[in-house]
Design an enzyme around this catalytic site. Structure first.
Site, PDB file in Angstrom:
ATOM      1  N   ASN A 160      -2.652  -7.187  -5.520  1.00 17.85           N
ATOM      2  CA  ASN A 160      -3.693  -7.281  -4.498  1.00 17.85           C
ATOM      3  C   ASN A 160      -3.178  -8.153  -3.356  1.00 17.85           C
ATOM      4  O   ASN A 160      -2.985  -9.360  -3.543  1.00 17.85           O
ATOM      5  CB  ASN A 160      -4.960  -7.882  -5.124  1.00 17.85           C
ATOM      6  CG  ASN A 160      -6.073  -8.046  -4.114  1.00 17.85           C
ATOM      7  OD1 ASN A 160      -5.944  -7.658  -2.956  1.00 17.85           O
ATOM      8  ND2 ASN A 160      -7.176  -8.623  -4.559  1.00 17.85           N
TER       9      ASN A 160
ATOM     10  N   TYR B 240     -13.327  -3.692  10.540  1.00 22.01           N
ATOM     11  CA  TYR B 240     -11.992  -3.090  10.603  1.00 22.01           C
ATOM     12  C   TYR B 240     -11.356  -3.336  11.976  1.00 22.01           C
ATOM     13  O   TYR B 240     -10.168  -3.691  12.076  1.00 22.01           O
ATOM     14  CB  TYR B 240     -12.147  -1.600  10.311  1.00 22.01           C
ATOM     15  CG  TYR B 240     -10.876  -0.799  10.199  1.00 22.01           C
ATOM     16  CD1 TYR B 240     -10.051  -0.910   9.074  1.00 22.01           C
ATOM     17  CD2 TYR B 240     -10.507   0.106  11.197  1.00 22.01           C
ATOM     18  CE1 TYR B 240      -8.906  -0.148   8.961  1.00 22.01           C
ATOM     19  CE2 TYR B 240      -9.368   0.878  11.084  1.00 22.01           C
ATOM     20  CZ  TYR B 240      -8.569   0.750   9.964  1.00 22.01           C
ATOM     21  OH  TYR B 240      -7.428   1.516   9.849  1.00 22.01           O
TER      22      TYR B 240
ATOM     23  N   GLY C  27       0.827  -1.216   0.000  1.00 15.17           N
ATOM     24  CA  GLY C  27       0.000   0.000   0.000  1.00 15.17           C
ATOM     25  C   GLY C  27       0.852   1.252   0.000  1.00 15.17           C
ATOM     26  O   GLY C  27       0.566   2.215   0.710  1.00 15.17           O
TER      27      GLY C  27
ATOM     28  N   SER D 128      -4.064  -0.321  14.111  1.00 21.07           N
ATOM     29  CA  SER D 128      -4.849   0.911  14.266  1.00 21.07           C
ATOM     30  C   SER D 128      -5.313   1.022  15.707  1.00 21.07           C
ATOM     31  O   SER D 128      -5.535   0.011  16.384  1.00 21.07           O
ATOM     32  CB  SER D 128      -6.088   0.872  13.362  1.00 21.07           C
ATOM     33  OG  SER D 128      -6.974   1.924  13.705  1.00 21.07           O
TER      34      SER D 128
ATOM     35  N   ASN E 241       1.309  -2.319   5.276  1.00 21.71           N
ATOM     36  CA  ASN E 241       0.557  -1.084   5.477  1.00 21.71           C
ATOM     37  C   ASN E 241      -0.762  -1.055   4.712  1.00 21.71           C
ATOM     38  O   ASN E 241      -1.675  -0.325   5.079  1.00 21.71           O
ATOM     39  CB  ASN E 241       1.462   0.084   5.058  1.00 21.71           C
ATOM     40  CG  ASN E 241       0.678   1.345   4.798  1.00 21.71           C
ATOM     41  OD1 ASN E 241       0.320   2.081   5.721  1.00 21.71           O
ATOM     42  ND2 ASN E 241       0.372   1.603   3.528  1.00 21.71           N
TER      43      ASN E 241
ATOM     44  N   ALA F 243     -10.285  -6.952  12.183  1.00 23.96           N
ATOM     45  CA  ALA F 243      -9.101  -7.215  11.355  1.00 23.96           C
ATOM     46  C   ALA F 243      -7.846  -6.639  12.018  1.00 23.96           C
ATOM     47  O   ALA F 243      -6.804  -7.301  12.082  1.00 23.96           O
ATOM     48  CB  ALA F 243      -9.295  -6.624   9.964  1.00 23.96           C
TER      49      ALA F 243
HETATM   50  P1  NAI Z   1      -4.898   5.148   2.030  1.00 24.93           P
HETATM   51  O1  NAI Z   1      -6.295   4.764   1.683  1.00 24.93           O
HETATM   52  O2  NAI Z   1      -4.461   6.559   1.853  1.00 24.93           O
HETATM   53  O3  NAI Z   1      -3.866   4.186   1.248  1.00 24.93           O
HETATM   54  C1  NAI Z   1      -4.064   2.798   1.259  1.00 24.93           C
HETATM   55  C2  NAI Z   1      -3.000   2.120   0.419  1.00 24.93           C
HETATM   56  O4  NAI Z   1      -3.278   0.705   0.457  1.00 24.93           O
HETATM   57  C3  NAI Z   1      -3.019   2.527  -1.045  1.00 24.93           C
HETATM   58  O5  NAI Z   1      -1.705   2.497  -1.548  1.00 24.93           O
HETATM   59  C4  NAI Z   1      -3.856   1.413  -1.684  1.00 24.93           C
HETATM   60  O6  NAI Z   1      -3.567   1.209  -3.065  1.00 24.93           O
HETATM   61  C5  NAI Z   1      -3.374   0.228  -0.870  1.00 24.93           C
HETATM   62  N1  NAI Z   1      -4.306  -0.902  -0.941  1.00 24.93           N
HETATM   63  C6  NAI Z   1      -5.626  -0.925  -0.663  1.00 24.93           C
HETATM   64  N2  NAI Z   1      -6.120  -2.162  -0.889  1.00 24.93           N
HETATM   65  C7  NAI Z   1      -5.083  -2.917  -1.317  1.00 24.93           C
HETATM   66  C8  NAI Z   1      -4.946  -4.269  -1.727  1.00 24.93           C
HETATM   67  N3  NAI Z   1      -5.992  -5.101  -1.746  1.00 24.93           N
HETATM   68  N4  NAI Z   1      -3.727  -4.711  -2.120  1.00 24.93           N
HETATM   69  C9  NAI Z   1      -2.655  -3.882  -2.116  1.00 24.93           C
HETATM   70  N5  NAI Z   1      -2.719  -2.584  -1.747  1.00 24.93           N
HETATM   71  C10 NAI Z   1      -3.920  -2.118  -1.346  1.00 24.93           C
HETATM   72  O7  NAI Z   1      -4.716   4.662   3.552  1.00 24.93           O
HETATM   73  P2  NAI Z   1      -3.834   5.262   4.755  1.00 24.93           P
HETATM   74  O8  NAI Z   1      -4.688   6.182   5.538  1.00 24.93           O
HETATM   75  O9  NAI Z   1      -2.518   5.703   4.281  1.00 24.93           O
HETATM   76  O10 NAI Z   1      -3.693   3.947   5.653  1.00 24.93           O
HETATM   77  C11 NAI Z   1      -2.593   3.074   5.568  1.00 24.93           C
HETATM   78  C12 NAI Z   1      -2.715   2.041   6.669  1.00 24.93           C
HETATM   79  O11 NAI Z   1      -2.786   2.683   7.917  1.00 24.93           O
HETATM   80  C13 NAI Z   1      -3.954   1.162   6.556  1.00 24.93           C
HETATM   81  O12 NAI Z   1      -3.636  -0.153   6.947  1.00 24.93           O
HETATM   82  C14 NAI Z   1      -4.890   1.798   7.540  1.00 24.93           C
HETATM   83  O13 NAI Z   1      -5.849   0.890   8.024  1.00 24.93           O
HETATM   84  C15 NAI Z   1      -3.932   2.235   8.622  1.00 24.93           C
HETATM   85  N6  NAI Z   1      -4.420   3.280   9.478  1.00 24.93           N
HETATM   86  C16 NAI Z   1      -4.756   4.508   8.962  1.00 24.93           C
HETATM   87  C17 NAI Z   1      -5.219   5.490   9.807  1.00 24.93           C
HETATM   88  C18 NAI Z   1      -5.603   6.846   9.317  1.00 24.93           C
HETATM   89  O14 NAI Z   1      -6.114   7.617  10.134  1.00 24.93           O
HETATM   90  N7  NAI Z   1      -5.388   7.198   8.074  1.00 24.93           N
HETATM   91  C19 NAI Z   1      -5.372   5.249  11.249  1.00 24.93           C
HETATM   92  C20 NAI Z   1      -4.972   3.939  11.665  1.00 24.93           C
HETATM   93  C21 NAI Z   1      -4.516   3.012  10.798  1.00 24.93           C
END
Ligand code: NAI
Length: 243
Positions: free
Chosen positions: A59, A151, A11, A138, A86, A154
């Site tokens: 994926n 969520y 990600g 998270s 991530n 998970a």
């Molecule tokens: P985002 O939505 O900005 O980016 C998510 C990334 O994961 C993207 O690169 C997307 O292409 C990739 N992705 C999604 N589904 C995928 C799949 N099936 N296979 C491969 N890649 C995939 O998310 P963000 O906010 O940067 O979050 C990153 C991590 O941090 C996640 O695991 C999220 O749950 C966690 N997180 C985020 C928080 C927040 O407040 N933004 C808080 C706590 C945890």
């Protein structure tokens, strides 16, 4: 000269993942990242911001795709030192109305995806008797949150998986830790209504949301030499939201 360490970040096309790619590339790692976006524009932007980093569309919930991605990384780089799990998605909804497909989608990406990547990565790391795995959990996996049963389950699962793997892989000098972000300014949280954001900020002792770079700093620490005696831990980066 010691060969550069090789890192995989899932990600990595935007948000927290992109910041992790940037930090690891800046500290000398050769970084491979994946994403599952509909187009590759974000991938190219990350590659431009982190020179040398290479992105792929994979994926993480697809076992065969994950296996071939890690095989390709090993073939290309000959080693793997750091894995940052991530990639994550949300499909929010109240428990009584949550569709089975929304449960499955989140558990598949956020929990099974971590398992699949760890399984492939650990096999490569074990050969060199060194590794760092950092899983992005998270605050919701620690404290729960209404309308996020899928969520929360998970992410709590990721914490259990982190601890089990930490015990199992310690004899091979592979550490496994988690980072638990609070609410961070990214595309994922941009979708939150303004009153929800205000309420989160009000509940956060440091009275703001975090940045992707602040989470990436914690990931980078756990992925480095200074964290050699830390394994099976959850490092919260949440402005004090959960203690
Ligand atoms: P985002 O939505 O900005 O980016 C998510 C990334 O994961 C993207 O690169 C997307 O292409 C990739 N992705 C999604 N589904 C995928 C799949 N099936 N296979 C491969 N890649 C995939 O998310 P963000 O906010 O940067 O979050 C990153 C991590 O941090 C996640 O695991 C999220 O749950 C966690 N997180 C985020 C928080 C927040 O407040 N933004 C808080 C706590 C945890």
């Amino acid at each position: 000269m010691e060969e550069r360490r090789v890192a995989v970040v899932t990600g990595g096309s935007r948000g927290i993942g992109r910041a992790v790619v940037q930090r690891l590339a800046a500290s000398g790692h050769r970084v491979f990242f994946n994403h599952f976006d509909r187009d590759d524009a974000a991938q190219r932007e990350t590659e431009a911001l982190a020179p040398g980093a290479l992105g792929f569309s994979v994926n993480v919930a697809d076992a065969a795709a994950v296996k071939s991605f890690f095989e390709a990384v090993e073939k290309e780089a000959g080693r793997l030192d750091v894995l940052v799990n991530n990639a994550g998605i949300t499909r929010d909804g109240f428990l009584v109305r949550m569709k089975e497909e929304d449960w499955d989608a989140v558990v598949d990406v956020d929990l099974k995806g971590v398992f699949l990547c760890m399984k492939s990565a650990a096999r490569i790391m074990m050969k060199r008797h060194w590794g760092r795995i950092v899983n992005v959990a998270s605050v919701v996996g620690q404290a729960g949150n209404a309308a996020q049963a899928n969520y929360a389950a998970a992410k709590a699962g990721v914490i259990g998986l982190t601890r089990a793997a930490a015990r199992e892989l310690a004899p091979r000098f592979i550490t496994v830790n988690a980072v638990a972000p609070g609410f961070i300014e990214t595309d994922m949280t941009a979708a939150l209504p303004e009153n929800a954001r205000d309420s989160i900020v009000a509940q956060t002792p440091l009275k703001r949301m975090g940045t992707a770079f602040e989470v990436a700093a914690a990931v980078e620490f756990l992925a480095g030499d200074d964290a050699a005696f830390i394994t099976g831990q959850v490092l919260s980066v949440n402005g004090g939201l959960h203690m």
